[in-house]
Design a protein around this motif. Structure first.
Motif, PDB file in Angstrom:
ATOM      1  N   HIS A 261       0.806  -1.205  -0.020  1.00  0.00           N
ATOM      2  CA  HIS A 261      -0.432  -0.319  -0.099  1.00  0.00           C
ATOM      3  C   HIS A 261       0.651   1.620   0.134  1.00  0.00           C
ATOM      4  N   ALA A 262       1.672   1.614   0.847  1.00  0.00           N
ATOM      5  CA  ALA A 262       2.897   2.561   0.702  1.00  0.00           C
ATOM      6  C   ALA A 262       3.135   2.820  -0.353  1.00  0.00           C
ATOM      7  N   ASP A 263       3.945   2.093  -0.694  1.00  0.00           N
ATOM      8  CA  ASP A 263       4.441   2.239  -2.124  1.00  0.00           C
ATOM      9  C   ASP A 263       3.455   2.757  -3.542  1.00  0.00           C
ATOM     10  N   PHE A 264       2.290   1.737  -3.675  1.00  0.00           N
ATOM     11  CA  PHE A 264       1.569   1.884  -4.214  1.00  0.00           C
ATOM     12  C   PHE A 264       0.838   3.313  -4.073  1.00  0.00           C
ATOM     13  N   MET A 265       0.822   3.996  -3.251  1.00  0.00           N
ATOM     14  CA  MET A 265      -0.410   4.991  -3.293  1.00  0.00           C
ATOM     15  C   MET A 265       1.382   6.193  -2.842  1.00  0.00           C
TER      16      MET A 265
ATOM     17  N   LEU B 177      -3.959  11.502 -14.356  1.00  0.00           N
ATOM     18  CA  LEU B 177      -5.084  10.767 -13.937  1.00  0.00           C
ATOM     19  C   LEU B 177      -6.472  10.955 -14.460  1.00  0.00           C
ATOM     20  N   LYS B 178      -7.252  10.372 -15.827  1.00  0.00           N
ATOM     21  CA  LYS B 178      -8.479  10.637 -15.825  1.00  0.00           C
ATOM     22  C   LYS B 178      -9.371   9.755 -14.152  1.00  0.00           C
ATOM     23  N   ALA B 179      -9.570   8.615 -14.007  1.00  0.00           N
ATOM     24  CA  ALA B 179      -9.129   7.878 -13.150  1.00  0.00           C
ATOM     25  C   ALA B 179      -8.945   7.085 -12.457  1.00  0.00           C
ATOM     26  N   GLY B 180      -8.684   6.523 -11.446  1.00  0.00           N
ATOM     27  CA  GLY B 180      -8.541   4.905 -10.760  1.00  0.00           C
ATOM     28  C   GLY B 180      -9.482   4.005 -10.299  1.00  0.00           C
ATOM     29  N   VAL B 181      -9.682   2.692  -9.872  1.00  0.00           N
ATOM     30  CA  VAL B 181     -10.291   1.681  -9.484  1.00  0.00           C
ATOM     31  C   VAL B 181      -9.051   1.041  -8.806  1.00  0.00           C
ATOM     32  N   ALA B 182      -9.331   0.644  -7.480  1.00  0.00           N
ATOM     33  CA  ALA B 182      -8.422   0.197  -6.380  1.00  0.00           C
ATOM     34  C   ALA B 182      -9.362  -1.464  -6.738  1.00  0.00           C
ATOM     35  N   HIS B 183      -9.197  -2.007  -7.466  1.00  0.00           N
ATOM     36  CA  HIS B 183      -9.507  -3.794  -7.901  1.00  0.00           C
ATOM     37  C   HIS B 183      -9.241  -4.138  -6.992  1.00  0.00           C
ATOM     38  N   CYS B 184     -10.291  -5.460  -7.074  1.00  0.00           N
ATOM     39  CA  CYS B 184      -9.807  -6.207  -5.821  1.00  0.00           C
ATOM     40  C   CYS B 184     -10.103  -6.189  -4.494  1.00  0.00           C
TER      41      CYS B 184
ATOM     42  N   GLN C  93      -7.144  -2.664   4.196  1.00  0.00           N
ATOM     43  CA  GLN C  93      -7.202  -2.455   6.525  1.00  0.00           C
ATOM     44  C   GLN C  93      -8.481  -1.748   6.308  1.00  0.00           C
ATOM     45  N   SER C  94      -9.105  -0.436   7.077  1.00  0.00           N
ATOM     46  CA  SER C  94      -9.901   0.421   7.104  1.00  0.00           C
ATOM     47  C   SER C  94      -9.164   1.746   6.663  1.00  0.00           C
ATOM     48  N   GLY C  95      -7.580   1.734   7.195  1.00  0.00           N
ATOM     49  CA  GLY C  95      -7.659   2.992   7.163  1.00  0.00           C
ATOM     50  C   GLY C  95      -6.938   2.822   6.105  1.00  0.00           C
ATOM     51  N   GLU C  96      -6.481   1.768   4.687  1.00  0.00           N
ATOM     52  CA  GLU C  96      -6.644   2.476   3.535  1.00  0.00           C
ATOM     53  C   GLU C  96      -6.837   2.457   2.158  1.00  0.00           C
ATOM     54  N   MET C  97      -8.244   1.750   2.701  1.00  0.00           N
ATOM     55  CA  MET C  97      -9.409   2.181   2.207  1.00  0.00           C
ATOM     56  C   MET C  97      -9.590   4.098   2.193  1.00  0.00           C
TER      57      MET C  97
ATOM     58  N   LEU D 190     -10.178   7.383  -5.652  1.00  0.00           N
ATOM     59  CA  LEU D 190      -9.888   6.109  -5.985  1.00  0.00           C
ATOM     60  C   LEU D 190     -11.394   5.903  -5.768  1.00  0.00           C
ATOM     61  N   TYR D 191     -12.022   4.622  -7.066  1.00  0.00           N
ATOM     62  CA  TYR D 191     -13.277   4.450  -7.227  1.00  0.00           C
ATOM     63  C   TYR D 191     -12.727   2.564  -6.046  1.00  0.00           C
ATOM     64  N   ILE D 192     -13.116   2.252  -5.717  1.00  0.00           N
ATOM     65  CA  ILE D 192     -13.142   0.590  -4.734  1.00  0.00           C
ATOM     66  C   ILE D 192     -13.975  -0.292  -5.583  1.00  0.00           C
ATOM     67  N   GLY D 193     -13.498  -1.204  -5.524  1.00  0.00           N
ATOM     68  CA  GLY D 193     -13.983  -2.776  -6.437  1.00  0.00           C
ATOM     69  C   GLY D 193     -14.090  -3.942  -5.477  1.00  0.00           C
ATOM     70  N   ILE D 194     -15.013  -4.260  -5.593  1.00  0.00           N
ATOM     71  CA  ILE D 194     -15.392  -5.383  -3.790  1.00  0.00           C
ATOM     72  C   ILE D 194     -15.607  -6.536  -5.005  1.00  0.00           C
ATOM     73  N   THR D 195     -14.915  -7.722  -4.291  1.00  0.00           N
ATOM     74  CA  THR D 195     -15.101  -9.291  -5.238  1.00  0.00           C
ATOM     75  C   THR D 195     -16.142 -10.143  -3.875  1.00  0.00           C
ATOM     76  N   GLY D 196     -15.960 -10.614  -3.909  1.00  0.00           N
ATOM     77  CA  GLY D 196     -15.963 -12.667  -3.348  1.00  0.00           C
ATOM     78  C   GLY D 196     -15.633 -12.124  -2.401  1.00  0.00           C
TER      79      GLY D 196
END
Length: 262
Positions: free
Chosen positions: A135-139, A149-156, A160-164, A172-178
């Motif tokens: 997460h730290a390097d990603f951000m 950037l036009k937009a970005g989604v954090a896929h899958c 944790q809560s703080g990262e979200m 960012l948008y958030i993608g939720i999976t199974g």
């Protein structure tokens, strides 16, 4: 009820023998559109072939998954640049960082990630983002590109809560999976999804991976498929205290806007 699966690996070999049946079951379940994930140059081309075969149902992303980052070179960059201009491509990615498996060296992952963000800016496309245990390097990498950037989604998203909260604060948008249906690993996501604004929340299967463990009856095979997006939708709806129809309407509208779908 209409659902859009924003991340499905239909180019995976497990779908080669019965793709038409898979798409039929998805349609019967209300999953009428899917975004086919490009994980490398070959997979992106295969995803575009699927778009050509089903132009009203399947769209594609163009990218290099961090697992394949060691393969990134100028040839890959130019191939992705060219593919990004193809009709049917609605986002760059899957790109990002994966320090959980480290199948490519971290320096290679960082280099390939930044290069694909630059391509997304150049193409005017949103980005389909992957992050696991990084997460730290990603951000840190992402922040340099967010203003352009036009937009970005954090896929899958599985963090944790703080990262979200940090992802949402960055726009960012958030993608939720199974993953959210997994009583062993995903329970922490249940209260978190209630805090995601409806216009930033999308749902996905990441099929053939992440078969929802709460699915009843449980399929004989462990393969996930787009029809099972209804289980993700039902779980997310319960966690947000809304009806499945409300969740479907909002997540579908968000996906249409994010990927600029007709």
């Amino acid at each position: 009820m209409e659902l859009i699966d924003i991340g499905v690996n239909l180019t995976h070999e497990s779908f080669r023998h019965d793709l038409a049946d898979v798409l039929h079951r998805a349609s019967r379940a209300g999953v009428h559109r899917m975004i086919v994930t490009g994980t490398n140059v070959a997979a992106t081309r295969d995803a575009l072939h699927l778009h050509a075969a089903y132009p009203d149902r399947l769209h594609a992303t163009a990218g290099l998954h961090p697992h394949h980052a060691a393969d990134f070179d100028e040839g890959v960059r130019e191939s992705l640049r060219e593919l990004a201009r193809s009709p049917g491509i609605v986002a760059m990615g899957e790109c990002g960082l994966d320090y959980y498996r480290n199948l490519s060296p971290r320096e290679a992952q960082l280099r390939a990630f930044a290069a694909q963000l630059e391509l997304a800016v150049e193409a005017g496309l949103p980005v389909f983002l992957h992050q696991r245990d990084a997460h730290a390097d990603f951000m840190a990498v992402l922040r340099d590109y967010l203003p352009r950037l036009k937009a970005g989604v954090a896929h899958c998203f599985t963090g944790q809560s703080g990262e979200m909260d940090e992802c949402l604060a960055a726009g960012l948008y958030i993608g939720i999976t199974g993953w959210i249906c997994d009583e062993r690993r995903g329970r922490h996501l249940l209260p978190m999804v209630a805090r995601i604004p409806a216009d930033r929340l999308m749902i996905e299967t990441d099929a053939p991976y992440l078969l929802p463990r709460s699915l009843k009856p449980h399929p004989d095979t462990r393969r996930n498929e787009p029809a099972f997006l209804t289980e993700v939708a039902a779980t997310v709806a319960r966690a947000r205290a809304v009806t499945v129809e409300q969740l479907a309407a909002s997540s579908t509208a968000t996906a249409r806007q994010f990927f600029n779908l007709p």
